[in-house]
Design an enzyme around this catalytic site. Sequence first.
Site, PDB file in Angstrom:
ATOM      1  N   GLU A   1    -124.342 100.056 -12.225  1.00  0.00           N
ATOM      2  CA  GLU A   1    -125.037  99.439 -12.798  1.00  0.00           C
ATOM      3  C   GLU A   1    -124.863  97.814 -13.130  1.00  0.00           C
ATOM      4  O   GLU A   1    -125.754  96.937 -12.865  1.00  0.00           O
ATOM      5  CB  GLU A   1    -125.271 100.152 -14.538  1.00  0.00           C
ATOM      6  CG  GLU A   1    -126.134 101.177 -14.463  1.00  0.00           C
ATOM      7  CD  GLU A   1    -125.388 102.431 -13.978  1.00  0.00           C
ATOM      8  OE1 GLU A   1    -123.960 102.557 -13.706  1.00  0.00           O
ATOM      9  OE2 GLU A   1    -125.852 103.511 -14.243  1.00  0.00           O
TER      10      GLU A   1
ATOM     11  N   ALA B   1    -131.215 105.861 -11.934  1.00  0.00           N
ATOM     12  CA  ALA B   1    -132.591 105.818 -12.332  1.00  0.00           C
ATOM     13  C   ALA B   1    -133.444 104.931 -11.356  1.00  0.00           C
ATOM     14  O   ALA B   1    -132.859 104.316 -10.402  1.00  0.00           O
ATOM     15  CB  ALA B   1    -132.513 105.058 -13.743  1.00  0.00           C
TER      16      ALA B   1
ATOM     17  N   GLU C   1    -124.382 110.207 -14.455  1.00  0.00           N
ATOM     18  CA  GLU C   1    -124.690 110.460 -15.668  1.00  0.00           C
ATOM     19  C   GLU C   1    -125.292 111.861 -15.857  1.00  0.00           C
ATOM     20  O   GLU C   1    -124.820 112.658 -16.743  1.00  0.00           O
ATOM     21  CB  GLU C   1    -125.249 109.250 -16.462  1.00  0.00           C
ATOM     22  CG  GLU C   1    -124.551 108.121 -16.459  1.00  0.00           C
ATOM     23  CD  GLU C   1    -125.285 106.874 -16.759  1.00  0.00           C
ATOM     24  OE1 GLU C   1    -126.481 106.708 -16.315  1.00  0.00           O
ATOM     25  OE2 GLU C   1    -125.167 106.053 -17.938  1.00  0.00           O
TER      26      GLU C   1
ATOM     27  N   GLY D   1    -127.541 106.874 -12.975  1.00  0.00           N
ATOM     28  CA  GLY D   1    -128.104 107.933 -13.886  1.00  0.00           C
ATOM     29  C   GLY D   1    -128.158 109.196 -13.091  1.00  0.00           C
ATOM     30  O   GLY D   1    -128.081 110.385 -13.781  1.00  0.00           O
TER      31      GLY D   1
HETATM   32  N1  DAK Z   1    -134.280 103.986  -7.380  1.00  0.00           N
HETATM   33  C1  DAK Z   1    -135.465 103.845  -6.580  1.00  0.00           C
HETATM   34  N2  DAK Z   1    -135.432 103.834  -5.438  1.00  0.00           N
HETATM   35  C2  DAK Z   1    -134.186 104.196  -4.690  1.00  0.00           C
HETATM   36  C3  DAK Z   1    -132.937 104.274  -5.452  1.00  0.00           C
HETATM   37  C4  DAK Z   1    -133.109 104.096  -6.828  1.00  0.00           C
HETATM   38  N3  DAK Z   1    -131.942 104.353  -7.624  1.00  0.00           N
HETATM   39  N4  DAK Z   1    -132.081 104.492  -4.406  1.00  0.00           N
HETATM   40  C5  DAK Z   1    -132.671 104.706  -3.188  1.00  0.00           C
HETATM   41  N5  DAK Z   1    -133.883 104.546  -3.297  1.00  0.00           N
HETATM   42  C6  DAK Z   1    -134.808 104.315  -2.275  1.00  0.00           C
HETATM   43  C7  DAK Z   1    -134.781 103.145  -1.467  1.00  0.00           C
HETATM   44  O1  DAK Z   1    -135.473 102.049  -2.002  1.00  0.00           O
HETATM   45  C8  DAK Z   1    -135.412 103.613  -0.210  1.00  0.00           C
HETATM   46  O2  DAK Z   1    -136.801 103.530  -0.340  1.00  0.00           O
HETATM   47  P1  DAK Z   1    -137.602 103.046   0.982  1.00  0.00           P
HETATM   48  O3  DAK Z   1    -137.197 101.704   1.181  1.00  0.00           O
HETATM   49  O4  DAK Z   1    -137.491 103.924   2.054  1.00  0.00           O
HETATM   50  O5  DAK Z   1    -139.107 103.113   0.372  1.00  0.00           O
HETATM   51  C9  DAK Z   1    -135.010 105.147  -0.144  1.00  0.00           C
HETATM   52  O6  DAK Z   1    -134.654 105.344  -1.501  1.00  0.00           O
HETATM   53  C10 DAK Z   1    -133.672 105.285   0.849  1.00  0.00           C
HETATM   54  O7  DAK Z   1    -132.760 104.289   0.444  1.00  0.00           O
HETATM   55  P2  DAK Z   1    -131.918 103.509   1.377  1.00  0.00           P
HETATM   56  O8  DAK Z   1    -132.944 103.084   2.554  1.00  0.00           O
HETATM   57  O9  DAK Z   1    -131.541 102.559   0.569  1.00  0.00           O
HETATM   58  O10 DAK Z   1    -130.586 104.475   1.930  1.00  0.00           O
HETATM   59  P3  DAK Z   1    -129.434 103.956   2.444  1.00  0.00           P
HETATM   60  O11 DAK Z   1    -128.654 105.183   3.002  1.00  0.00           O
HETATM   61  O12 DAK Z   1    -129.379 102.790   3.212  1.00  0.00           O
HETATM   62  O13 DAK Z   1    -128.484 103.547   0.915  1.00  0.00           O
HETATM   63  C11 DAK Z   1    -127.841 104.033  -1.152  1.00  0.00           C
HETATM   64  C12 DAK Z   1    -128.219 104.774   0.090  1.00  0.00           C
HETATM   65  C13 DAK Z   1    -127.763 105.219  -2.130  1.00  0.00           C
HETATM   66  C14 DAK Z   1    -126.546 103.329  -0.971  1.00  0.00           C
HETATM   67  C15 DAK Z   1    -128.876 102.791  -1.782  1.00  0.00           C
HETATM   68  O14 DAK Z   1    -130.250 103.624  -1.761  1.00  0.00           O
HETATM   69  C16 DAK Z   1    -128.606 102.427  -3.065  1.00  0.00           C
HETATM   70  O15 DAK Z   1    -127.623 101.525  -3.369  1.00  0.00           O
HETATM   71  N6  DAK Z   1    -129.409 102.732  -3.968  1.00  0.00           N
HETATM   72  C17 DAK Z   1    -129.386 102.407  -5.321  1.00  0.00           C
HETATM   73  C18 DAK Z   1    -128.167 103.134  -6.140  1.00  0.00           C
HETATM   74  C19 DAK Z   1    -128.071 102.389  -7.538  1.00  0.00           C
HETATM   75  O16 DAK Z   1    -128.001 101.247  -7.676  1.00  0.00           O
HETATM   76  N7  DAK Z   1    -127.992 103.435  -8.444  1.00  0.00           N
HETATM   77  C20 DAK Z   1    -128.091 103.081  -9.877  1.00  0.00           C
HETATM   78  C21 DAK Z   1    -129.435 102.700 -10.342  1.00  0.00           C
HETATM   79  S1  DAK Z   1    -129.276 102.053 -11.957  1.00  0.00           S
HETATM   80  C22 DAK Z   1    -131.356 102.858 -19.094  1.00  0.00           C
HETATM   81  C23 DAK Z   1    -130.991 104.319 -18.650  1.00  0.00           C
HETATM   82  C24 DAK Z   1    -130.475 104.343 -17.689  1.00  0.00           C
HETATM   83  C25 DAK Z   1    -130.173 103.440 -16.651  1.00  0.00           C
HETATM   84  C26 DAK Z   1    -130.718 102.288 -16.892  1.00  0.00           C
HETATM   85  C27 DAK Z   1    -131.199 101.958 -18.199  1.00  0.00           C
HETATM   86  N8  DAK Z   1    -131.980 102.472 -20.261  1.00  0.00           N
HETATM   87  C28 DAK Z   1    -130.939 102.555 -21.304  1.00  0.00           C
HETATM   88  C29 DAK Z   1    -133.113 101.759 -20.429  1.00  0.00           C
HETATM   89  C30 DAK Z   1    -129.601 104.157 -15.323  1.00  0.00           C
HETATM   90  C31 DAK Z   1    -129.524 102.822 -14.133  1.00  0.00           C
HETATM   91  C32 DAK Z   1    -129.466 103.422 -13.058  1.00  0.00           C
HETATM   92  O17 DAK Z   1    -129.187 104.494 -12.564  1.00  0.00           O
END
Ligand code: DAK
Length: 257
Positions: free
Chosen positions: A134, A66, A114, A111
Amino acid sequence: MDYTNILVEKDKTLAIVTINRPKALNALNKTTLEELLACFTELSGDRTIKVVIITGAGEKAFVAGADIAFMQGLTPDEGKVFGRLGHTVARTIENLPQPVIAAINGFALGGGCELALSCDMRLASNNAKFGQPEVNLGIIPGFGGTQRLPRLIGKGLACELIYSGKIIDAAEASRIGLVNRVVPQEKLMAECRELAALIGSRGPAAVQLCKEVVNNGMEMDLTRACSYEADLFALCFAGSEQKEGMAAFLEKRPPQF
Ligand code: DAK
């Protein structure tokens, strides 16, 4: 229909849905989820489409989760709306009459993992990475990960992934049954298309009944599920596919569905 964050390509009986925000690693914000919902709702009523493939744009990510930037400032009420939207998208894909193949071409995190779990089958490229990170953000999986992951890979392995937030590679994902198989990245779409074509060549009504009974049956006890299977089996004899399929076998020719 024109979308901003997704691409939809229809090629005869196959639809390919591509999440198209490669600069944000295809992260799911509200607009993307709304577009996915609209697109899958439309596909559910499209009788020409027999199989759907969902993938991410670029070579780095399926969906990196997400959108954290979008979620950061959400109020609890807005979080609820966003969470419900995610669940509705997952349910719509899961309950789509047609089978859905996830072509996982890179990061499938949070997400994104998921979303892949709500599909019927998952094929991954060798650079794919999986996880439910998460807890590292101070939240829990919110698009069904706490429920679908244990159902798919078993409780112990799911707990390890969900509690630790660790990221695993495609080979490990295949070993634990999170994906059906791993293929070289350049062959991923061809492999998914080949599987889609094989499924698309079978009796479409029979395939859709299979999806219905597998999905619904898994939420029943075995006795009720087998009785449900028997009912749907009987239903096959009311349609033209069973007549054509069996006649074709006996006449030693390919069936024309
Ligand atoms: N969201 C927004 N932007 C993201 C992103 C994300 N999940 N993942 C990557 N990006 C963006 C980065 O911010 C970066 O943007 P700029 O800085 O270039 O503007 C660009 O994509 C490239 O990413 P990186 O520079 O970080 O690339 P790397 O190769 O260094 O790293 C990575 C890749 C995938 C390991 C890293 O980007 C990372 O750790 N990303 C976050 C992964 C993550 O934590 N995903 C889980 C998100 S939480 C809910 C329902 C569902 C959910 C929540 C609540 N409710 C019931 C309300 C779901 C939650 C989630 O999915």
